[in-house]
Design a protein around this motif. Structure first.
Motif, PDB file in Angstrom:
ATOM      1  N   LYS A  54      -5.897   3.542 -15.988  1.00  0.00           N
ATOM      2  CA  LYS A  54      -7.034   3.427 -17.343  1.00  0.00           C
ATOM      3  C   LYS A  54      -6.770   4.403 -17.983  1.00  0.00           C
ATOM      4  O   LYS A  54      -6.168   5.890 -17.697  1.00  0.00           O
ATOM      5  N   PRO A  72      -3.547  -3.264 -14.588  1.00  0.00           N
ATOM      6  CA  PRO A  72      -4.747  -2.668 -13.405  1.00  0.00           C
ATOM      7  C   PRO A  72      -4.736  -2.350 -12.717  1.00  0.00           C
ATOM      8  O   PRO A  72      -5.687  -1.424 -12.715  1.00  0.00           O
ATOM      9  N   PHE A  73      -3.752  -1.005 -13.240  1.00  0.00           N
ATOM     10  CA  PHE A  73      -3.827   0.139 -12.107  1.00  0.00           C
ATOM     11  C   PHE A  73      -3.110   1.864 -13.306  1.00  0.00           C
ATOM     12  O   PHE A  73      -3.586   2.477 -12.944  1.00  0.00           O
ATOM     13  N   ALA A 107      -2.009  -2.500  -3.854  1.00  0.00           N
ATOM     14  CA  ALA A 107      -3.187  -1.960  -3.573  1.00  0.00           C
ATOM     15  C   ALA A 107      -2.788  -0.319  -3.752  1.00  0.00           C
ATOM     16  O   ALA A 107      -1.601   0.131  -3.247  1.00  0.00           O
ATOM     17  N   GLN A 142     -13.551   8.170 -11.806  1.00  0.00           N
ATOM     18  CA  GLN A 142     -13.876   7.528 -11.395  1.00  0.00           C
ATOM     19  C   GLN A 142     -13.498   7.408  -9.798  1.00  0.00           C
ATOM     20  O   GLN A 142     -13.375   7.396  -8.959  1.00  0.00           O
ATOM     21  N   GLU A 167     -10.289   6.467  -9.390  1.00  0.00           N
ATOM     22  CA  GLU A 167     -10.099   4.342  -8.180  1.00  0.00           C
ATOM     23  C   GLU A 167      -9.164   4.297  -7.406  1.00  0.00           C
ATOM     24  O   GLU A 167      -7.906   5.121  -7.628  1.00  0.00           O
ATOM     25  N   TYR A 168      -9.287   3.874  -5.869  1.00  0.00           N
ATOM     26  CA  TYR A 168      -8.383   2.962  -5.451  1.00  0.00           C
ATOM     27  C   TYR A 168      -8.399   1.815  -5.645  1.00  0.00           C
ATOM     28  O   TYR A 168      -9.493   1.847  -5.381  1.00  0.00           O
ATOM     29  N   ARG A 169      -7.910   0.960  -6.567  1.00  0.00           N
ATOM     30  CA  ARG A 169      -7.822  -0.647  -6.394  1.00  0.00           C
ATOM     31  C   ARG A 169      -7.054  -1.507  -5.259  1.00  0.00           C
ATOM     32  O   ARG A 169      -5.766  -1.166  -5.185  1.00  0.00           O
ATOM     33  N   LEU A 170      -7.643  -2.632  -4.898  1.00  0.00           N
ATOM     34  CA  LEU A 170      -7.188  -3.689  -4.875  1.00  0.00           C
ATOM     35  C   LEU A 170      -7.290  -4.788  -5.456  1.00  0.00           C
ATOM     36  O   LEU A 170      -7.872  -4.491  -6.284  1.00  0.00           O
ATOM     37  N   VAL A 171      -5.666  -4.989  -5.843  1.00  0.00           N
ATOM     38  CA  VAL A 171      -6.189  -5.765  -6.956  1.00  0.00           C
ATOM     39  C   VAL A 171      -5.389  -7.377  -6.650  1.00  0.00           C
ATOM     40  O   VAL A 171      -4.170  -7.607  -5.602  1.00  0.00           O
ATOM     41  N   CYS A 192       0.860  -0.914  -0.052  1.00  0.00           N
ATOM     42  CA  CYS A 192      -0.076   0.061  -0.229  1.00  0.00           C
ATOM     43  C   CYS A 192       0.516   1.242  -0.196  1.00  0.00           C
ATOM     44  O   CYS A 192       1.506   1.550   1.017  1.00  0.00           O
ATOM     45  N   VAL A 213      -5.096   4.922  -8.947  1.00  0.00           N
ATOM     46  CA  VAL A 213      -5.770   4.411  -9.976  1.00  0.00           C
ATOM     47  C   VAL A 213      -4.558   5.777 -10.571  1.00  0.00           C
ATOM     48  O   VAL A 213      -5.236   6.370 -10.987  1.00  0.00           O
TER      49      VAL A 213
END
Length: 150
Positions: A92, A89-90, A68, A99, A101-105, A4, A71
């Motif tokens: 776009k 994945p981070f 995490a 959007q 986004e904060y992503r968890l993959v 993180c 994006v």
């Protein structure tokens, strides 16, 4: 391994923001109207550190690697390179920047692409469902009672 690297409070955009008024700041932290097409409700996490810890523990128990981060949004008219596989994945297109986004993959260490549920247990103590309309209407910024006014 859980990684993180970003702050736990995120307003959006790729650069730090400055706001001239509290009303401008309130508007910036509201969920954009364009996002309502993704759903009418939002889960508000009131203790992000605890949420991330629960996700980390659950993933560890199931031998799932997590990553995490925010994006990043790129302009396809000016970007003509490629992304490292682990960063895909981070990344776009900028048309999705609203959007925020904060992503968890999750990497399950196999090629199974079927849907997967990571059971982190109950989140009732740290998460609350609210309509996006009600959430946006309730966003109010005020100065602490004892602080000098700017």
């Amino acid at each position: 391994m859980f990684k993180c690297t970003e702050p736990l409070l995120y307003i959006g955009g790729n650069t730090p923001s400055e706001f001239a008024t509290t009303a401008e700041f309130e508007k910036a932290i509201q969920i954009p109207q364009k996002n309502i097409s993704l759903g009418q409700c939002s889960a508000v996490i009131t203790n992000v550190k605890e949420f991330l810890q629960r996700v980390k523990v659950a993933a560890g128990k199931q031998n799932i690697a997590l990553r995490a981060q925010l994006v990043s949004y790129y302009d396809p008219t000016t970007f003509h390179g490629h992304f490292a596989e682990e960063d895909t994945p981070f990344s776009k297109q900028i048309r999705f920047a609203h959007q925020r986004e904060y992503r968890l993959v999750a990497n399950r260490q196999n090629s199974d692409a079927s849907p997967y549920t990571l059971n982190v247990g109950s989140l009732r103590d740290i998460a609350h469902m609210i309509s996006i309309e009600m959430l946006n209407a309730s966003v109010k910024i005020s100065s602490p009672a004892n602080s000098p006014q700017a």
